[in-house]
Design a protein around this motif. Structure first.
Motif, PDB file in Angstrom:
ATOM      1  N   ASP A  17       0.873  -1.171   0.000  1.00 15.16           N
ATOM      2  CA  ASP A  17       0.000   0.000   0.000  1.00 15.16           C
ATOM      3  C   ASP A  17       0.911   1.221   0.000  1.00 15.16           C
ATOM      4  N   GLY A  18       0.358   2.401   0.218  1.00 16.59           N
ATOM      5  CA  GLY A  18       1.138   3.620   0.085  1.00 16.59           C
ATOM      6  C   GLY A  18       2.281   3.784   1.062  1.00 16.59           C
ATOM      7  N   ASP A  19       2.271   3.052   2.167  1.00 13.90           N
ATOM      8  CA  ASP A  19       3.349   3.214   3.148  1.00 13.90           C
ATOM      9  C   ASP A  19       4.047   1.904   3.498  1.00 13.90           C
ATOM     10  N   THR A  20       3.809   0.861   2.721  1.00 18.29           N
ATOM     11  CA  THR A  20       4.446  -0.435   2.959  1.00 18.29           C
ATOM     12  C   THR A  20       4.848  -1.063   1.624  1.00 18.29           C
ATOM     13  N   LEU A  21       6.072  -1.570   1.568  1.00 19.85           N
ATOM     14  CA  LEU A  21       6.512  -2.261   0.357  1.00 19.85           C
ATOM     15  C   LEU A  21       7.347  -3.476   0.721  1.00 19.85           C
ATOM     16  N   VAL A  22       7.471  -4.382  -0.230  1.00 21.97           N
ATOM     17  CA  VAL A  22       8.264  -5.591  -0.026  1.00 21.97           C
ATOM     18  C   VAL A  22       9.388  -5.580  -1.057  1.00 21.97           C
ATOM     19  N   ALA A  23      10.630  -5.609  -0.566  1.00 21.85           N
ATOM     20  CA  ALA A  23      11.796  -5.601  -1.442  1.00 21.85           C
ATOM     21  C   ALA A  23      12.257  -7.033  -1.674  1.00 21.85           C
ATOM     22  N   GLU A  24      12.409  -7.395  -2.947  1.00 21.97           N
ATOM     23  CA  GLU A  24      12.902  -8.738  -3.271  1.00 21.97           C
ATOM     24  C   GLU A  24      14.325  -8.917  -2.753  1.00 21.97           C
ATOM     25  N   HIS A  25      15.153  -7.875  -2.892  1.00 26.62           N
ATOM     26  CA  HIS A  25      16.519  -7.902  -2.377  1.00 26.62           C
ATOM     27  C   HIS A  25      16.748  -6.678  -1.510  1.00 26.62           C
ATOM     28  N   TYR A  26      17.279  -6.912  -0.330  1.00 27.64           N
ATOM     29  CA  TYR A  26      17.607  -5.845   0.606  1.00 27.64           C
ATOM     30  C   TYR A  26      19.088  -5.986   0.888  1.00 27.64           C
ATOM     31  N   ASP A  40      16.306   5.856 -10.403  1.00 28.87           N
ATOM     32  CA  ASP A  40      17.414   5.020 -10.879  1.00 28.87           C
ATOM     33  C   ASP A  40      17.825   4.027  -9.790  1.00 28.87           C
ATOM     34  N   ASN A  41      17.853   4.478  -8.562  1.00 30.45           N
ATOM     35  CA  ASN A  41      18.171   3.644  -7.403  1.00 30.45           C
ATOM     36  C   ASN A  41      17.196   3.963  -6.287  1.00 30.45           C
ATOM     37  N   VAL A  42      16.867   2.964  -5.489  1.00 28.15           N
ATOM     38  CA  VAL A  42      16.014   3.162  -4.321  1.00 28.15           C
ATOM     39  C   VAL A  42      16.798   2.687  -3.105  1.00 28.15           C
ATOM     40  N   LEU A  43      16.901   3.577  -2.125  1.00 29.55           N
ATOM     41  CA  LEU A  43      17.658   3.282  -0.913  1.00 29.55           C
ATOM     42  C   LEU A  43      16.742   3.263   0.299  1.00 29.55           C
ATOM     43  N   ALA A  44      17.136   2.490   1.289  1.00 29.68           N
ATOM     44  CA  ALA A  44      16.415   2.451   2.567  1.00 29.68           C
ATOM     45  C   ALA A  44      17.371   2.905   3.659  1.00 29.68           C
ATOM     46  N   ILE A  45      16.893   3.830   4.485  1.00 25.35           N
ATOM     47  CA  ILE A  45      17.665   4.291   5.637  1.00 25.35           C
ATOM     48  C   ILE A  45      16.861   3.896   6.873  1.00 25.35           C
ATOM     49  N   PRO A  46      17.186   2.758   7.485  1.00 27.78           N
ATOM     50  CA  PRO A  46      16.405   2.285   8.639  1.00 27.78           C
ATOM     51  C   PRO A  46      16.619   3.148   9.872  1.00 27.78           C
ATOM     52  N   THR A  47      15.743   2.976  10.835  1.00 27.26           N
ATOM     53  CA  THR A  47      15.883   3.702  12.095  1.00 27.26           C
ATOM     54  C   THR A  47      17.219   3.328  12.720  1.00 27.26           C
ATOM     55  N   GLY A  48      17.769   4.251  13.478  1.00 24.53           N
ATOM     56  CA  GLY A  48      19.072   4.022  14.098  1.00 24.53           C
ATOM     57  C   GLY A  48      19.107   2.802  14.997  1.00 24.53           C
ATOM     58  N   SER A 102       5.589  -3.921  15.133  1.00 26.78           N
ATOM     59  CA  SER A 102       4.905  -5.086  15.708  1.00 26.78           C
ATOM     60  C   SER A 102       4.540  -6.138  14.660  1.00 26.78           C
ATOM     61  N   PHE A 103       4.590  -5.770  13.371  1.00 24.29           N
ATOM     62  CA  PHE A 103       4.303  -6.728  12.297  1.00 24.29           C
ATOM     63  C   PHE A 103       5.590  -7.294  11.694  1.00 24.29           C
ATOM     64  N   GLY A 104       6.744  -6.952  12.276  1.00 24.10           N
ATOM     65  CA  GLY A 104       8.018  -7.465  11.787  1.00 24.10           C
ATOM     66  C   GLY A 104       8.577  -6.706  10.599  1.00 24.10           C
ATOM     67  N   ARG A 105       8.020  -5.549  10.282  1.00 23.77           N
ATOM     68  CA  ARG A 105       8.490  -4.771   9.133  1.00 23.77           C
ATOM     69  C   ARG A 105       9.693  -3.918   9.531  1.00 23.77           C
ATOM     70  N   ILE A 106      10.627  -3.768   8.601  1.00 26.16           N
ATOM     71  CA  ILE A 106      11.755  -2.861   8.795  1.00 26.16           C
ATOM     72  C   ILE A 106      11.200  -1.440   8.745  1.00 26.16           C
ATOM     73  N   LEU A 107      11.587  -0.608   9.691  1.00 24.58           N
ATOM     74  CA  LEU A 107      11.163   0.789   9.719  1.00 24.58           C
ATOM     75  C   LEU A 107      12.255   1.628   9.074  1.00 24.58           C
ATOM     76  N   ALA A 108      11.948   2.262   7.935  1.00 28.74           N
ATOM     77  CA  ALA A 108      12.991   2.976   7.207  1.00 28.74           C
ATOM     78  C   ALA A 108      12.436   4.132   6.391  1.00 28.74           C
ATOM     79  N   HIS A 109      13.312   5.101   6.170  1.00 27.51           N
ATOM     80  CA  HIS A 109      13.029   6.149   5.190  1.00 27.51           C
ATOM     81  C   HIS A 109      13.400   5.575   3.832  1.00 27.51           C
ATOM     82  N   ILE A 110      12.603   5.847   2.830  1.00 21.99           N
ATOM     83  CA  ILE A 110      12.895   5.389   1.477  1.00 21.99           C
ATOM     84  C   ILE A 110      13.309   6.612   0.661  1.00 21.99           C
ATOM     85  N   VAL A 111      14.420   6.484  -0.051  1.00 26.79           N
ATOM     86  CA  VAL A 111      14.948   7.586  -0.857  1.00 26.79           C
ATOM     87  C   VAL A 111      15.072   7.114  -2.299  1.00 26.79           C
TER      88      VAL A 111
END
Length: 163
Positions: A14-23, A78-86, A92-101
């Motif tokens: 949805d608009g605030d959740t995504l699944v990355a095939e490779h992280y 061109d590239n999508v980056l994830a900057i997770p919380t420090g 609670s759902f096991g999702r990585i919490l990150a800013h997406i750039v």
């Protein structure tokens, strides 16, 4: 602060959740199928919620539009980056919490800011709704009712009902 590249197919839940095939982590470590919750962004839902909560059809449509907007953001980058919380914690759902750039040429844009600029974040809507509720509460709190004759009114306050 760690920055990780998101690769392969990216499925937008949805608009605030995504699944990355490779992280892509440090030292060549790659995690597969990681669910990421985008920080600083709250979008409308795209389907019936957990626990049987029904959302208004208008909210579902806004959620679908937000989902399509995220897809176009990712496809245009061109590239999508994830900057997770420090802390590296997950929600609670096991999702990585990150800013997406998203990187396009020499420009970098965060997904949350881009979504807000394009009207796909419901936080502003929730803030205005909260402000409206608070204004109603204050108006009601300040309102006075007078009982009795016009010569000698007795002043009464309305009962305060706060949500």
């Amino acid at each position: 602060q760690a920055i990780f590249q998101i690769g392969g197919d990216v499925r937008v839940v949805d608009g605030d959740t995504l699944v990355a095939e490779h992280y892509h982590l440090a030292y060549g470590v790659i995690l597969g199928n990681q669910t990421i919750r985008v920080l600083d962004l709250d979008c409308w839902e795209v389907r019936r919620g957990r626990g049987g909560i029904d959302y208004h059809p208008e909210e579902i449509e806004k959620g679908k539009a937000a989902t399509e907007a995220v897809k176009s953001f990712i496809n245009a980058s061109d590239n999508v980056l994830a900057i997770p919380t420090g802390s590296g914690k997950r929600d609670s759902f096991g999702r990585i919490l990150a800013h997406i750039v998203g990187i396009k040429g020499d420009k970098a844009v965060t997904l949350s800011e881009w979504m807000k600029q394009n009207g796909h974040d419901r936080t502003k809507w929730q803030e205005s709704l909260s402000a409206a509720k608070e204004a109603c509460y204050e108006s009601r709190r300040n309102q006075r009712w007078y009982v009795g004759s016009s010569e000698r009114p007795v002043r009464h306050n309305l009962p305060l009902l706060r949500p």
